[in-house]
Write a protein that holds these residues in place. Structure first.
Motif, PDB file in Angstrom:
ATOM      1  N   ARG A 129      -9.167  12.703  18.866  1.00  0.00           N
ATOM      2  CA  ARG A 129      -8.799  14.113  19.024  1.00  0.00           C
ATOM      3  C   ARG A 129      -9.980  15.009  18.689  1.00  0.00           C
ATOM      4  O   ARG A 129     -10.175  16.071  19.304  1.00  0.00           O
ATOM      5  CB  ARG A 129      -7.592  14.430  18.125  1.00  0.00           C
ATOM      6  N   TYR A 170     -11.809  17.753  20.955  1.00  0.00           N
ATOM      7  CA  TYR A 170     -12.086  19.121  20.488  1.00  0.00           C
ATOM      8  C   TYR A 170     -13.556  19.487  20.713  1.00  0.00           C
ATOM      9  O   TYR A 170     -13.866  20.598  21.163  1.00  0.00           O
ATOM     10  CB  TYR A 170     -11.726  19.232  19.010  1.00  0.00           C
ATOM     11  N   GLU A 228     -14.134  20.618  24.092  1.00  0.00           N
ATOM     12  CA  GLU A 228     -13.664  21.994  24.267  1.00  0.00           C
ATOM     13  C   GLU A 228     -14.718  22.977  23.764  1.00  0.00           C
ATOM     14  O   GLU A 228     -15.012  23.988  24.402  1.00  0.00           O
ATOM     15  CB  GLU A 228     -12.350  22.189  23.502  1.00  0.00           C
ATOM     16  N   ARG A 256     -13.512  27.409  22.823  1.00  0.00           N
ATOM     17  CA  ARG A 256     -12.941  27.588  21.494  1.00  0.00           C
ATOM     18  C   ARG A 256     -13.431  28.884  20.854  1.00  0.00           C
ATOM     19  O   ARG A 256     -13.715  28.943  19.658  1.00  0.00           O
ATOM     20  CB  ARG A 256     -13.271  26.398  20.587  1.00  0.00           C
ATOM     21  N   ASP A 278      -2.281  19.111  19.966  1.00  0.00           N
ATOM     22  CA  ASP A 278      -3.655  19.584  20.161  1.00  0.00           C
ATOM     23  C   ASP A 278      -3.788  21.055  19.806  1.00  0.00           C
ATOM     24  O   ASP A 278      -4.768  21.455  19.150  1.00  0.00           O
ATOM     25  CB  ASP A 278      -4.080  19.369  21.620  1.00  0.00           C
ATOM     26  N   PHE A 306      -6.290  21.845  16.864  1.00  0.00           N
ATOM     27  CA  PHE A 306      -7.522  22.504  17.258  1.00  0.00           C
ATOM     28  C   PHE A 306      -7.638  23.885  16.625  1.00  0.00           C
ATOM     29  O   PHE A 306      -8.748  24.341  16.315  1.00  0.00           O
ATOM     30  CB  PHE A 306      -7.616  22.605  18.778  1.00  0.00           C
TER      31      PHE A 306
END
Length: 329
Positions: free
Chosen positions: A233, A237, A240, A246, A310, A314
């Motif tokens: 995960r 992230y 991203e 983000r 998520d 996140f």
């Protein structure tokens, strides 16, 4: 001559010795030269711990810094120092982190960004702060902080070689010469790289993932399964973040959160960055770090517990990597 004997010498004597030694030994790699000069010039406590389970002791220049008033508080503290050769020990207002190298690195990155924004974009030729700015630049170079990449080639030429430098450059030169940097550059020409570093190396997804080696539990264990899940995960992230999805979180912010600096030090890391996993007794999956040993910590789920979605996870990552406090555990 032993390192301890060299450190006890006066600054001018050390500069002459270092220039002669480097030239006689044909030292042309600026990184090797800087490492040698740091070793004989910086006094007091070692700059960084060398092993995760060790500590460091010795005399320091202890400064107390206000994050919310970084320029004024930093200038006041640096001006009060009597011996700039001592290792800097940084304490931020209302924070409990002990500086064993991490807070100092974060301080240099933060103050140099503030200096670049407020004193070089544009120049303030009437300001009397440039001598102190020069001292901070010299300290950052010698104590594993960032290089002054915001200095233009024109300013660098004037600073290092100009016969009649502008007033603010003259003050800047006086500041770096408090630690002999101009004399060192003139005597060891390869050191000009410290002031002409070029474009900063980009921080990429590949670089970050290669830098932080995960320390997994043995294959087949329940812990390994939970660690793999949160690590996968985290990689998602990072993708991203690398894609700019983000908000204000960047890969540089994550690097700074874990190591205290948003770029790899010119002399490298004394302790290789690592990524470890813990089970938190509190119901929280907020990452933590120890910038003194370059360690990033992810919280794994306990047996029978699931990771958040998520979106939730996140957002917790965003919160941590946007908050300096969590990077100083």
């Amino acid at each position: 001559m032993s390192t301890d004997m060299l450190r006890s010498m006066q600054l001018e004597e050390i500069l002459k010795y270092a220039i002669r030694y480097c030239n006689e030994n044909n030292m042309e790699n600026p990184v090797d030269v800087l490492r040698y000069i740091q070793c004989i010039l910086v006094q007091g406590r070692p700059l960084d711990i060398e092993a995760i389970d060790s500590t460091i002791e010795g005399e320091t220049n202890y400064v107390v810094i206000d994050r919310h008033n970084i320029l004024e508080s930093s200038f006041e503290e640096i001006r009060a120092l009597e011996n700039l050769r001592l290792t800097l020990e940084v304490q931020f207002y209302e924070e409990s982190a002990v500086d064993l190298g991490g807070p100092r690195k974060e301080f240099f990155g933060t103050i140099l960004r503030a200096i670049a924004d407020n004193y070089f974009e544009p120049i303030r030729p009437w300001s009397d702060d440039y001598e102190t700015i020069g001292q901070i630049i010299a300290l950052s170079i010698l104590q594993n902080g960032p290089l002054p990449s915001f200095l233009t080639p024109e300013i660098c030429d004037d600073l290092l070689y100009g016969d009649s430098p502008r007033s603010f450059v003259k003050d800047l030169r006086k500041g770096i010469n408090a630690l002999g940097l101009q004399e060192l550059v003139l005597g060891i020409p390869c050191l000009k790289f410290l002031f002409y570093p070029g474009t900063p190396k980009p921080v990429t997804l590949k670089a970050v993932t290669n830098l932080f080696t995960p320390e997994f539990s043995p294959e087949g264990s329940n812990s390994r399964s939970q660690e793999t899940k949160v690590f996968m995960r985290f990689i998602k992230y990072l993708r991203e973040v690398a894609g700019g999805r983000r908000g204000q979180v960047t890969l540089r912010k994550i690097l700074e959160f874990a190591t205290g600096s948003d770029e790899e030090p010119i002399l490298g890391y004394r302790i290789k960055p690592s990524l470890v996993f813990v089970t938190n007794s509190l119901p929280s999956f907020i990452p933590m770090s120890n910038t003194c040993i370059n360690r990033l910590t992810l919280v794994k789920a306990t047996n029978g517990e699931s990771l958040p979605t998520d979106d939730v996870l996140f957002n917790l990552f965003d919160y941590a990597f946007s908050n300096n406090y969590f990077g100083l555990q």
